[in-house]
Motif scaffolding. Structure first.
Motif, PDB file in Angstrom:
ATOM      1  N   PHE A  56       2.831   0.007   6.046  1.00 49.00           N
ATOM      2  CA  PHE A  56       1.655   0.792   5.666  1.00 49.00           C
ATOM      3  C   PHE A  56       1.476   1.908   6.688  1.00 49.00           C
ATOM      4  O   PHE A  56       1.248   1.645   7.860  1.00 49.00           O
ATOM      5  N   LYS A  57       1.546   3.148   6.245  1.00 45.54           N
ATOM      6  CA  LYS A  57       1.538   4.276   7.162  1.00 45.54           C
ATOM      7  C   LYS A  57       0.261   4.318   8.003  1.00 45.54           C
ATOM      8  O   LYS A  57       0.299   4.531   9.215  1.00 45.54           O
ATOM      9  N   ASP A  58      -0.873   4.064   7.334  1.00 44.35           N
ATOM     10  CA  ASP A  58      -2.157   4.121   8.040  1.00 44.35           C
ATOM     11  C   ASP A  58      -2.199   3.153   9.213  1.00 44.35           C
ATOM     12  O   ASP A  58      -2.782   3.446  10.258  1.00 44.35           O
ATOM     13  N   TYR A  64      -5.010  -6.148  -0.193  1.00 46.90           N
ATOM     14  CA  TYR A  64      -3.895  -5.470  -0.860  1.00 46.90           C
ATOM     15  C   TYR A  64      -3.253  -6.393  -1.891  1.00 46.90           C
ATOM     16  O   TYR A  64      -2.998  -6.004  -3.026  1.00 46.90           O
ATOM     17  N   GLY A 121       8.702   2.441  -0.139  1.00 52.22           N
ATOM     18  CA  GLY A 121       8.228   2.063   1.187  1.00 52.22           C
ATOM     19  C   GLY A 121       9.134   1.073   1.884  1.00 52.22           C
ATOM     20  O   GLY A 121       8.908   0.744   3.033  1.00 52.22           O
TER      21      GLY A 121
END
Ligand SMILES: Nc1ncnc2c1ncn2[C@@H]1O[C@H](COP(=O)(O)OP(=O)(O)O)[C@@H](O)[C@H]1O
Ligand SMILES: [Mg+2]
Lengths: 245, 409
Positions: free
Chosen positions: B196-198, B262, B359
């Motif tokens: 997850f980039k965040d 999620y 991803g």
């Protein structure tokens, strides 16, 4: 003489069918009385109204005017459920095309009227055996209709029509799909059952040759009874003319 | 009654070809749903297990206060007597381990650039023993027994924005439990890719003792409980609840599903897709079979007329047609369940793989789970669908005009 209640009383019955902008008069002011134990043929050419008359007597059709009385009961006053009850208990049908249920064996076909009467399995078994014996088909009990000959199928149908001991058996052209020999045999079989068990039979035919041993013949032409004759010995005596309005 | 069922049963197999077509249709629908549903179930399970293994654990224990108010200072609402709680939970059945964690935040600096982080502090050995390990993009996991530099893991996003790599040093700045500013020099031992980039842009992980030193507190935020099997979560949670409530510092527990936002989103989305598919199959079966049943009824007009003439109640005719359709549905469902499971087994042994999901770069295994609830559900659905489909033909059959039906050729 005290007037007795006839088993079937067709009282001034007319049946019209709408046809395009016109209409067909299939039965025209017809009257007829049938007593218990009679063996009666309705004869007439194709289109003369034989089926229409039998359908009306069998309570699977309704007259345009006039009354049909079965056992003194005016069927016009009965509800659909009561009519179904009446057919189930008092009437047996034999059809021109046999109309056996193809997935049922001969015995199961004969059993069907008893099934809808709600009889116990034991009772059903005895009656089915009896009925099949009375038409001479005990040995074919477990055959499906498609393995039976036309004559045999119609005899199974007769067994099915009498198994619940109805007051009246109606057979509309039961011999039309049989050869002459089988046809004669079938009429003889029905006549025998009529004499032996006292069952009332009304059948229709357009075949003159089958009427030799029939004690009463009602002739229809264009929806009207043109003659109603009782046999006396070998001679047919005309007793009453048709009711012509 | 049994004769009546026999009649219905035999009628089902009267027109073999047509029945076969119907069974294929119904069975195909069921099998299709089982395959799709079974794949979704496999996906859910995979996501569930990876969510749990990525550190969520099966059950997390917090103080009751944690959910009642915001912290004024870090670890304000933390667990003070955590060793005691952890060791008592650890003795429970199905419990594989209990891992204490601290959540904290602050600034990272390398002297040139600085960046905000969301940090977590763990006991790496305990985490590893429970099978929770961060997904390392490079370097190694933390090692608490290292003497010398304080070790840290940072997210790949952090590394990129601060232009650091494994082996580089960083300074962590945080406010302590007393409200003072404190700093700690750490050395990066590994880069983490959470998927997850965040998260990757803020990720920092150090060992528990380092964090306690930084924050000047001996409390922890929560305890993460790992179980032997996810299916035991509810049972263990039920057993723990009263035990936790009775402590001097009251605790509450959260099951993984309550924390896995999620996972829940994905599951809701795919359940919706599946439901939609189910509805489509339902209506397809309905439409296709209404036609077939009407055709069958039409062919049997004279027979129905005969039965009605003989005095068969009209309700029997309705019942006969509906029972026939329901039986067809049942046979179709059985065929579909058998076929679907066989196909599923075949697919499973064939070792099929799907292209990597977005991803990630690992191809996803295509497996189909055999889910009993799905088999029952989709079977019920087609049976109901067929029973409904038969209503129209059944009522039409029962309403036939007898004389006309008998004259039907
Ligand atoms: N359902 C119907 N609709 C229109 N006409 C009919 C219908 N049934 C019978 N008819 C007409 O009524 C007349 C008598 O028919 P039917 O009773 O079948 O004669 P039969 O059985 O003696 O051959 C015929 O002219 C036939 O065309
Ligand atoms: Mg006729």
């Amino acid at each position: 003489m005290i007037p007795t209640v006839a088993l079937v009383h067709v009282d001034a019955v007319t049946r019209r069918f709408p046809l395009d902008h016109n209409e067909v008069i299939a039965l025209d002011h017809t009257s007829l009385r049938v007593e218990r134990g009679e063996f009666l043929a309705i004869a007439g050419p194709s289109g003369s109204g034989k089926s229409t008359l039998l359908n009306l007597i069998g309570c699977i059709d309704k007259p345009t005017s006039g009354r049909i009385l079965i056992d003194g009961v005016d069927t016009g006053t009965l509800s659909p459920v009561q009519l179904t009850d009446l057919r189930r208990k008092k009437i047996g049908f034999v059809f021109q095309t046999f109309n056996l249920i193809p997935v049922f064996t001969a015995a199961e076909n004969v059993e069907f009227p008893l099934l809808i009467q709600g009889l116990s399995p034991a009772e059903r078994r005895t009656r089915v055996t009896e009925a099949l014996e009375s038409v001479g088909l005990a040995g074919r009990a477990h055959q499906r209709p498609d393995l039976l000959s036309g004559g045999e199928r119609q005899r199974v149908a007769v067994a099915r029509a009498i198994v619940h001991r109805p007051a009246l058996v109606l057979a509309d052209e039961p011999t039309a799909n049989l050869d002459t020999r089988n046809a004669t045999q079938l009429i003889e079989l029905m006549r025998g059952l009529n004499q032996r068990l006292g069952l009332t039979f009304i059948f229709s035919t357009h075949d003159q040759r089958l009427l030799e041993h029939t004690p009463r013949i009602v002739r229809l032409t264009d929806g009207q009874v043109v003659s109603d004759s009782f046999a006396k010995g070998d001679v047919h005596e005309q007793v009453s003319a048709a009711c012509i309005s | 009654m049994s004769k009546f069922l026999l009649l219905a049963f035999r009628n089902v197999f009267r027109n073999r070809r047509r029945t076969l077509m119907t069974l294929l249709m119904v069975g195909g629908g069921v099998a299709g749903l089982l395959l799709v549903g079974g794949f979704f179930a496999f996906m859910f399970r995979g996501l569930r297990e990876s969510t749990i293994r990525n550190g969520l654990g099966h059950i997390q224990i917090f103080t009751a206060e944690h959910f009642q108010r915001d912290e004024v200072h870090v670890l304000d609402t933390g667990i003070s007597d955590w060793q005691h709680v952890a060791s008592s939970v650890r003795t429970g059945k199905h419990v594989r381990g209990v891992a204490p964690r601290i959540e904290f935040y602050g600034m990272l600096s390398n002297g040139v650039k600085s960046s905000v982080f969301m940090g977590s502090a763990v006991q790496p050995e305990i985490e590893r023993s429970m099978g929770f390990s961060p997904r390392l993009a490079s370097g190694n996991d933390l090692n608490s027994s290292s003497n010398g530099e304080v070790e840290a893991l940072v997210g790949t996003g952090v590394a990129r924005s601060m232009n650091v790599k494994v082996g580089d040093g960083l300074t962590i700045l945080s406010v302590t439990a007393d409200g003072a500013l404190n700093g700690l020099d750490v050395q990066i031992v590994g880069l983490v890719n959470t998927g997850f980039k965040d998260l990757d842009d803020r990720y920092l992980r150090i060992t528990l003792p380092s964090a306690q030193r930084l924050l000047q507190s001996d409390r922890v935020t929560n305890l993460v409980v790992g179980l032997d099997n996810t299916d035991n979560t509810d049972a263990v949670a039920a057993e723990l609840a009263p035990q936790l409530r009775g402590l001097s510092q009251p605790m509450v527990e959260k099951k993984w599903i309550e924390l896995a936002a999620y996972y829940k989103q994905v599951r809701t989305l795919f359940s919706g897709i599946f439901l939609f598919l189910g509805v489509i199959v339902f209506f397809m079966v309905l439409m296709a079979t209404v036609n077939t049943l009407l055709m069958a009824m039409f062919e049997r007009t004279r027979e129905i007329g005969t039965m009605l003439a003989m005095g068969t109640p009209r309700t029997w005719i309705v019942a006969l047609f509906m029972v026939e359709a329901t039986l067809t549905g049942l046979f179709g469902a059985v065929a579909g369940v058998i076929g679907g499971n066989l196909l599923g087994m075949l697919l499973n042994v064939s070792g099929l793989h799907l292209p990597p999901p977005p991803g990630t770069d690992v191809p996803m295994a295509f497996r189909v789970l055999h889910v009993p609830a799905l088999m029952i559900g989709s079977s019920l659905m087609v049976v109901v669908s067929l029973a409904l489909a038969s209503i129209l033909p059944a009522i039409r059959a029962s309403r036939l005009q007898i004389a006309e039906a008998l004259a039907h050729v």
